[in-house]
Design a protein around this motif. Structure first.
Motif, PDB file in Angstrom:
ATOM      1  N   SER A 209      -4.058  -6.789 -31.208  1.00  0.00           N
ATOM      2  CA  SER A 209      -2.709  -7.060 -30.715  1.00  0.00           C
ATOM      3  C   SER A 209      -2.520  -6.487 -29.312  1.00  0.00           C
ATOM      4  O   SER A 209      -3.089  -5.438 -28.977  1.00  0.00           O
ATOM      5  CB  SER A 209      -1.662  -6.469 -31.675  1.00  0.00           C
ATOM      6  N   SER A 211       0.697  -5.942 -26.258  1.00  0.00           N
ATOM      7  CA  SER A 211       2.104  -6.026 -25.879  1.00  0.00           C
ATOM      8  C   SER A 211       2.251  -5.545 -24.441  1.00  0.00           C
ATOM      9  O   SER A 211       1.542  -4.625 -24.020  1.00  0.00           O
ATOM     10  CB  SER A 211       2.978  -5.184 -26.814  1.00  0.00           C
ATOM     11  N   TYR A 220      -0.249  -2.617 -23.566  1.00  0.00           N
ATOM     12  CA  TYR A 220      -0.564  -1.779 -24.719  1.00  0.00           C
ATOM     13  C   TYR A 220      -1.451  -2.562 -25.692  1.00  0.00           C
ATOM     14  O   TYR A 220      -1.246  -3.755 -25.907  1.00  0.00           O
ATOM     15  CB  TYR A 220       0.716  -1.336 -25.424  1.00  0.00           C
ATOM     16  N   CYS A 222      -3.768  -2.394 -29.591  1.00  0.00           N
ATOM     17  CA  CYS A 222      -4.244  -1.739 -30.814  1.00  0.00           C
ATOM     18  C   CYS A 222      -5.347  -2.610 -31.390  1.00  0.00           C
ATOM     19  O   CYS A 222      -5.485  -3.788 -31.044  1.00  0.00           O
ATOM     20  CB  CYS A 222      -3.116  -1.491 -31.817  1.00  0.00           C
ATOM     21  N   VAL A 228      -4.914   3.627 -29.900  1.00  0.00           N
ATOM     22  CA  VAL A 228      -3.825   2.899 -29.243  1.00  0.00           C
ATOM     23  C   VAL A 228      -3.948   3.214 -27.761  1.00  0.00           C
ATOM     24  O   VAL A 228      -4.040   4.391 -27.385  1.00  0.00           O
ATOM     25  CB  VAL A 228      -2.452   3.336 -29.774  1.00  0.00           C
ATOM     26  N   GLY A 251      -4.407  -1.198 -36.752  1.00  0.00           N
ATOM     27  CA  GLY A 251      -3.048  -1.542 -36.363  1.00  0.00           C
ATOM     28  C   GLY A 251      -2.912  -3.049 -36.364  1.00  0.00           C
ATOM     29  O   GLY A 251      -3.613  -3.748 -35.630  1.00  0.00           O
ATOM     30  N   ILE A 254       1.181  -4.388 -32.296  1.00  0.00           N
ATOM     31  CA  ILE A 254       1.800  -3.406 -31.408  1.00  0.00           C
ATOM     32  C   ILE A 254       2.921  -4.093 -30.644  1.00  0.00           C
ATOM     33  O   ILE A 254       2.781  -5.243 -30.226  1.00  0.00           O
ATOM     34  CB  ILE A 254       0.758  -2.772 -30.453  1.00  0.00           C
ATOM     35  N   GLN A 255       4.055  -3.399 -30.513  1.00  0.00           N
ATOM     36  CA  GLN A 255       5.215  -3.948 -29.827  1.00  0.00           C
ATOM     37  C   GLN A 255       5.789  -2.889 -28.903  1.00  0.00           C
ATOM     38  O   GLN A 255       6.010  -1.742 -29.313  1.00  0.00           O
ATOM     39  CB  GLN A 255       6.298  -4.367 -30.832  1.00  0.00           C
ATOM     40  N   CYS A 256       6.039  -3.293 -27.649  1.00  0.00           N
ATOM     41  CA  CYS A 256       6.693  -2.422 -26.674  1.00  0.00           C
ATOM     42  C   CYS A 256       8.139  -2.878 -26.525  1.00  0.00           C
ATOM     43  O   CYS A 256       8.393  -4.040 -26.199  1.00  0.00           O
ATOM     44  CB  CYS A 256       5.964  -2.486 -25.332  1.00  0.00           C
ATOM     45  N   VAL A 263       7.215   2.344 -28.266  1.00  0.00           N
ATOM     46  CA  VAL A 263       6.080   1.498 -28.624  1.00  0.00           C
ATOM     47  C   VAL A 263       5.856   1.695 -30.113  1.00  0.00           C
ATOM     48  O   VAL A 263       5.739   2.828 -30.586  1.00  0.00           O
ATOM     49  CB  VAL A 263       4.816   1.880 -27.827  1.00  0.00           C
ATOM     50  N   VAL A 265       3.651   0.635 -33.640  1.00  0.00           N
ATOM     51  CA  VAL A 265       2.413   0.082 -34.193  1.00  0.00           C
ATOM     52  C   VAL A 265       2.594  -0.062 -35.702  1.00  0.00           C
ATOM     53  O   VAL A 265       2.909   0.915 -36.400  1.00  0.00           O
ATOM     54  CB  VAL A 265       1.198   0.980 -33.899  1.00  0.00           C
TER      55      VAL A 265
END
Length: 344
Positions: A209, A211, A220, A222, A228, A251, A254-256, A263, A265
């Motif tokens: 993933s 982000s 970012y 994972c 991370v 993970g 992942i989202q920011c 952030v 995970v």
């Protein structure tokens, strides 16, 4: 141990994805059986249940606006829906359906009205599609990986597209743990693809993933390992600026998020791992009894509901917190007041 404010139990299979629509009024979820549910966040109940959204598992959900929903299934279809929502009922109308490669679980990505997805994973063939004009272009992000057995096609595992200074920036993560950035310039007849930079990440397992933050500078990642990472796009170079380690490998996503600046995970270890934008650990949130698959945070409730005339309902809406929705393979979705979660 903190507990979720609400738990949605409308799915009977593993929930693979959750996504808040633009104003945070509705949450959309998809599961392993192809069931799609739209939840009314004011009433905390199902608004629409679409059992035939896909003939196989739903991998990803996103949206263009508060009424246009996009879903990707393992049936190799990318479906675009229009949501007609009323206070107590609603419907989903399928308006477009596109072919997309979903065999390697690579989720599509969206920036404004542009969708980017994989067509043939082994060759790195991709497409970009305008939801409004239905303009579609094909291009390649093929990459050769060299090992002791020789050169072979490096399979893209995850993609993320975003706007950057008038261009579309595409970041691709590969099975070899390589991270590459491209600029896409779309015209009426074609798309011009410019490779900007690449880096061999310190991940020891395939990237899962990606982000990107709001200014498209911090990326970012994972993976299937316990790392991370954060990379900064500095001209024509990707520079690792921060890293963190999960307590256990894996993970899913992942989202920011910009508000609040966190952030998140979704971990295979049943926990949401929360960090600040510099990857300093903030908190782990645990509730579910199986691996987590997705996490999303709603926007703040700043505007009144346009279709509601009841003052009491409007007041309830203004008092809504920002929600963090967490999806799990245990078939449940947990809802958390994200500001309460982040309290020391």
């Amino acid at each position: 141990m903190i507990q979720p404010d609400f738990v949605f139990r409308g799915h009977q299979a593993a929930v693979n994805c959750v996504h808040f629509l633009a104003n945070g009024r509705y949450l959309v979820s998809g599961d392993q059986d192809g069931l799609l549910i739209v939840w009314n966040m004011l009433l905390k109940r199902q608004l629409v249940k679409q059992s035939t959204a896909h003939t196989s598992a739903i991998l990803a959900i996103s949206s263009v606006d508060s009424s246009t929903i996009i879903t990707q299934g393992r049936d190799n279809k990318l479906n675009i829906w229009t949501l007609e929502a009323h206070e107590f009922s609603g419907s989903l109308n399928l308006t477009q359906s596109l072919d997309i490669e979903s065999l390697n679980f690579c989720r599509f990505s969206i920036s404004e009205h542009w969708i980017c997805g994989l067509v043939a994973d082994e060759l790195g063939n991709m497409f970009i599609y305008n939801v409004h004009t239905r303009e579609r272009h094909a291009f390649s992000v093929e990459h050769k990986s060299v090992s002791r057995s020789g050169a072979h096609n490096d399979q893209p595992m995850c993609v993320c597209i975003c706007a950057n200074d008038g261009l579309l920036q595409l970041t691709v993560g590969y099975e070899s743990n390589k991270l590459r950035c491209f600029y896409l310039q779309v015209s009426n007849a074609s798309v011009k693809v410019t490779a900007v930079c690449s880096v061999q990440t310190p991940h020891t397992e395939p990237l899962l993933s990606i982000s990107v933050n709001q200014d498209a500078q911090n990326i970012y990642t994972c993976a299937a390992d316990n790392s991370v990472c954060c990379f900064k796009l500095d001209g024509t170079a990707l520079v690792k600026t921060a890293a963190a380690e999960l307590s256990h490998p894996g993970g899913s996503l992942i989202q920011c998020f910009q508000t609040p600046q966190v952030v998140a995970v979704a971990g295979w270890d049943y926990a949401v791992h929360l960090y600040d934008h510099g990857l300093q650990h903030l908190k782990d949130v645990r509730f579910h009894r199986a691996a987590l698959t997705a996490v999303d945070v709603s926007s703040k409730c700043t505007e009144p509901l346009p279709d509601i005339t009841d003052d009491l309902v409007q007041q309830r809406w203004k008092m809504q917190p920002q929600w963090m929705a967490v999806a799990s393979r245990d078939s449940r979705i947990s809802l958390w007041n994200v500001n309460a979660v982040l309290q020391p």
